[in-house]
Design an enzyme around this catalytic site. Sequence first.
Site, short mmCIF file in Angstrom:
data_model
loop_
_atom_site.label_atom_id
_atom_site.label_comp_id
_atom_site.label_asym_id
_atom_site.label_seq_id
_atom_site.Cartn_x
_atom_site.Cartn_y
_atom_site.Cartn_z
N ASN A 6 0.87 -1.19 0.00
CA ASN A 6 0.00 0.00 0.00
C ASN A 6 0.90 1.23 0.00
OD1 ASN A 6 -1.37 2.32 1.16
ND2 ASN A 6 -3.08 0.96 1.58
N HIS A 9 0.97 6.25 1.89
CA HIS A 9 1.78 7.17 2.70
C HIS A 9 2.87 7.87 1.89
CE1 HIS A 9 -0.40 6.41 6.23
NE2 HIS A 9 -0.17 5.13 6.19
N HIS A 42 -5.69 3.71 -1.72
CA HIS A 42 -7.04 4.04 -1.26
C HIS A 42 -7.37 5.44 -1.77
CE1 HIS A 42 -9.88 4.33 2.51
NE2 HIS A 42 -10.51 4.60 1.38
N ARG A 44 -9.50 8.18 -1.31
CA ARG A 44 -10.48 8.63 -0.31
C ARG A 44 -11.30 9.78 -0.84
NH1 ARG A 44 -10.37 7.80 5.20
NH2 ARG A 44 -8.99 6.13 5.83
N ARG A 48 -6.97 12.81 0.57
CA ARG A 48 -5.87 13.25 1.44
C ARG A 48 -4.53 12.67 1.03
NH1 ARG A 48 -7.23 9.95 6.95
NH2 ARG A 48 -9.28 10.86 6.64
N HIS A 49 -4.54 11.55 0.32
CA HIS A 49 -3.24 11.04 -0.17
C HIS A 49 -3.30 10.74 -1.67
CE1 HIS A 49 -5.28 7.43 1.19
NE2 HIS A 49 -4.95 7.60 2.46
N GLU A 69 -8.59 0.38 -2.89
CA GLU A 69 -9.45 0.43 -1.69
C GLU A 69 -10.39 1.61 -1.88
OE1 GLU A 69 -7.30 0.84 1.92
OE2 GLU A 69 -6.09 -0.94 1.56
N THR A 99 -6.84 6.45 9.78
CA THR A 99 -6.73 5.35 8.82
C THR A 99 -8.01 4.52 8.97
OG1 THR A 99 -5.42 3.42 8.16
CG2 THR A 99 -5.47 3.92 10.51
N THR A 100 -8.21 3.54 8.10
CA THR A 100 -9.43 2.73 8.18
C THR A 100 -9.48 2.06 9.56
OG1 THR A 100 -9.05 2.30 5.86
CG2 THR A 100 -10.78 1.03 6.91
N GLU A 150 -11.10 -9.34 2.75
CA GLU A 150 -9.82 -8.99 3.37
C GLU A 150 -10.09 -8.94 4.87
OE1 GLU A 150 -7.50 -5.58 1.99
OE2 GLU A 150 -6.61 -5.41 3.99
N HIS A 190 -3.68 -4.72 7.74
CA HIS A 190 -3.80 -3.57 8.64
C HIS A 190 -2.94 -3.78 9.87
CE1 HIS A 190 -5.31 0.15 10.25
NE2 HIS A 190 -5.84 0.36 9.06
N1 PXP Z 1 -5.89 -3.02 4.28
C1 PXP Z 1 -6.78 -2.00 4.35
C2 PXP Z 1 -8.19 -2.27 3.96
C3 PXP Z 1 -6.39 -0.71 4.75
O1 PXP Z 1 -7.28 0.28 4.81
C4 PXP Z 1 -5.03 -0.49 5.07
C5 PXP Z 1 -4.57 0.88 5.46
O2 PXP Z 1 -4.67 1.74 4.38
C6 PXP Z 1 -4.15 -1.58 4.98
C7 PXP Z 1 -4.60 -2.83 4.61
C8 PXP Z 1 -2.69 -1.42 5.28
O3 PXP Z 1 -2.53 -1.09 6.63
P1 PXP Z 1 -1.11 -0.64 7.17
O4 PXP Z 1 -0.79 0.68 6.51
O5 PXP Z 1 -1.29 -0.53 8.64
O6 PXP Z 1 -0.13 -1.71 6.77
#
Ligand code: PXP
Length: 237
Positions: A6, A9, A42, A44, A48-49, A69, A99-100, A150, A190
């Site tokens: 992902n 960031h 993602h 959003r 924001r990102h 996402e 975050t989610t 997921e 996550h």
């Molecule tokens: N899966 C989902 C659905 C998420 O929303 C996120 C965070 O954006 C992640 C995985 C990845 O989480 P992390 O950044 O904590 O590794």
Amino acid sequence: MRFCLNIDHVATLRNARGGNEPDPVTVALQAELAGADGIVVHLREDRRHIKERDLYLLREVIKTKLDLEMAAVEDIIKIACDVKPELATLVPEKRLELTTEGGLNVIDNIDNLRDTIRDLHKSDILVSLFIEPDEEQINAAAEIGSDLIEIHTGVFAEAKTEEEQFDELEKIRFAAKHAKKLGLGVNAGHGLNYQNIKIFRELSDIDELSIGHAVIARAVYTGVDKAVREMISLMKG
Ligand code: PXP
């Protein structure tokens, strides 16, 4: 087990200065060269990102697979159907969250989610639902035609005691097995990091992990040495 990165960031850092650096698209390509099986972003509602520009460029250049996402809302569904990622992961989205924060409540949102899955399927996009490791949520996901789930691993990642972590892991293990029995693909993610990842090796029902923050944070540390040396060498000639 596949690993998808992902890169949200990277975009957060880029947006801090409003310019183009660091470019999440460049990082996606580097991640693929390093062996990542897919790229996750993602889009959003508040942008924001990740922005549309990133999504369309990623669609064009990445060679693995794109996992988008997204919230199950009309304007984002429209963008998804235009971009056609290989996978759309539906997540709950709150404007003020960092975050989610947790999985979807599939049972409470069953009609909207069913319609969204149908719309995404019409554009040949596979759909995953981000949910807690909960049997009823998994059954509901299968019932409305989701291709995958997921499993939210955030509670496991934030467990304060070994006992709590063990209990959460067992829930994840059971959820993955149950989902597989129903014919669903199983992803998880996550809060996974360099400390808690090893235990996932034994969860053979999980096909894929989606990891962001820990890897991007580690990249800052591991990249600093080279970045500083290059700047000093340019300064001193
Ligand atoms: N899966 C989902 C659905 C998420 O929303 C996120 C965070 O954006 C992640 C995985 C990845 O989480 P992390 O950044 O904590 O590794």
